[in-house]
Scaffold this active site. Structure first.
Site, PDB file in Angstrom:
ATOM      1  N   ASP A  62      52.849  44.231  50.690  1.00  0.00           N
ATOM      2  CA  ASP A  62      53.025  43.865  49.360  1.00  0.00           C
ATOM      3  C   ASP A  62      54.233  44.794  48.942  1.00  0.00           C
ATOM      4  OD1 ASP A  62      50.640  42.084  49.276  1.00  0.00           O
ATOM      5  OD2 ASP A  62      49.642  44.120  49.389  1.00  0.00           O
ATOM      6  N   HIS A 108      44.481  44.058  47.074  1.00  0.00           N
ATOM      7  CA  HIS A 108      45.550  43.275  47.963  1.00  0.00           C
ATOM      8  C   HIS A 108      45.012  41.992  47.773  1.00  0.00           C
ATOM      9  CE1 HIS A 108      47.960  41.791  51.210  1.00  0.00           C
ATOM     10  NE2 HIS A 108      46.705  41.107  51.731  1.00  0.00           N
TER      11      HIS A 108
END
Ligand code: NDP
Length: 327
Positions: free
Chosen positions: A159, A187
């Protein structure tokens, strides 16, 4: 040359495993001076494919690769592991409830935590990639009472890298010009990529982009990038996930560059109002083989709301696995 490092990879026969093992064996994760002993853990149906991958690893004749062991027994797979990459997980299938997903993964990560506790090396460092990664890491950590809690981490580096790349493209710069970016929280789709402390070539990002771009383009693009890749490629991201795992472990073991931070999900010490014990993503640096949370960042209302939402989701996941008796 340094002493050899034993690296265990679970789900070794999967897509990410296939992209990851060659990077590890070539020295890109632990350095060109560190020999590697690979231990591949699979479920019984995955063992044959893992053997095929091992044949290809042999055929690369990597000078640093000392051995490859393949097993479906966690007690064998984690034997002497210095680094454990937990990639194999039970993905969410159509119509599956969250409780079922957590339960299926509890069945994987509880015995793996126990095995790590029993047979891994004293300095074992664990990175969970398999989803739901933060909560899977929490389950494993809770079943490894003899391993310091901070050795269990989950991956938000992909990410982070996605956010870096989006910001570089938007501002017409290179990723190496960008500092001070953070992924906070889980996440998952609630993750919060925070640019409020970020600079591009020394200039505050907030001078270069507006809030509308952040809310309507940047944040959703980073959070939904996995789905966009599945849509375009017809398969989930694998090489970029493997690359992020390599980045995470390399920075953890060898240290982050002076003056810069990255993002990793680590056990909260209560910093930034994140309840102690949750495995949540923070701005982190690493030195001497340990992550440290970057302290003293000002968190404005815009960020606070988003961090709190993602952390609330982590708390709910923790409550759910508690109720299921998984921790
Ligand atoms: P992948 O190698 O593509 O993915 C493995 C895991 O990584 C999934 O849980 C996936 O979650 C997760 N993941 C995290 N970040 C990303 C990302 N950015 N992009 C894609 N995936 C991400 O899965 P495969 O099905 O190809 O392989 C899984 C392997 O694991 C199989 O060989 C299976 O046999 C094995 N396995 C091993 C176990 C064990 O060792 N005990 C237990 C269970 C499975 P998501 O699905 O949410 O994308």
């Amino acid at each position: 040359q340094k002493a050899p490092v034993t690296v265990t990879v679970t789900g070794a026969a999967g897509q990410i495993g296939y992209a990851l093992l060659f990077r590890i064996a070539s020295g890109q994760m632990l350095g060109a001076d560190t020999p590697v002993r690979l231990r591949l853990l699979e479920i019984p149906q995955g063992v044959k494919a893992a053997e095929g991958t091992a044949m290809e690893l042999d055929d690369c004749a990597f000078p640093l690769l000392q051995s490859i062991d393949i097993t479906d027994d966690a007690r064998v797979g984690f034997e002497g592991a210095n680094v454990a990459l937990l990639v194999g997980a039970r993905p969410r299938s159509a119509g599956m409830e969250r409780g079922d997903l957590l339960e299926a993964n509890g069945g994987i990560f509880k015995p793996q935590g126990e095995a790590i506790n029993a047979v891994a090396a004293d300095d074992v460092r664990v990175l969970v990639v398999g989803n739901p990664a933060n909560t899977n890491a929490l389950i494993a950590q809770q079943h490894a009472p003899d391993v310091p809690a901070e050795r269990f981490t989950a991956m938000t580096r992909l990410d982070h890298n996605r956010a870096l790349s989006q910001l570089a493209q938007k501002t017409g710069t290179g990723v190496s010009e960008i500092q001070g970016l953070t992924i906070w929280g889980n996440h998952s789709a609630t993750q919060y990529p925070d640019v409020f402390h970020a600079t591009v070539a020394g200039k505050p990002v907030t001078d270069l982009v507006d809030e509308a771009w952040l809310t309507s383009t940047f944040i959703p693009t980073v959070a939904k990038r996995g789905a966009a890749i599945i849509e375009a490629r017809g398969a989930s991201s694998a090489a970029s996930a493997a690359n992020a795992a390599v980045d995470h472990v390399r920075d953890w073991v060898l240290g982050t560059p002076e003056g810069s931070w990255t993002s990793a999900a680590i056990v909260s010490d209560g910093s930034y109002g994140v309840p102690e014990g949750l495995i949540s993503s923070f701005p982190v640096t690493s030195a001497g083989g340990a992550w440290e949370i970057v302290q003293g960042l000002e968190v404005g209302d815009f960020s606070r709301e988003r961090i709190d939402a993602s952390v609330a989701e982590l708390s709910e996941e923790r409550d759910a696995v508690r109720e299921l008796g998984l921790i």
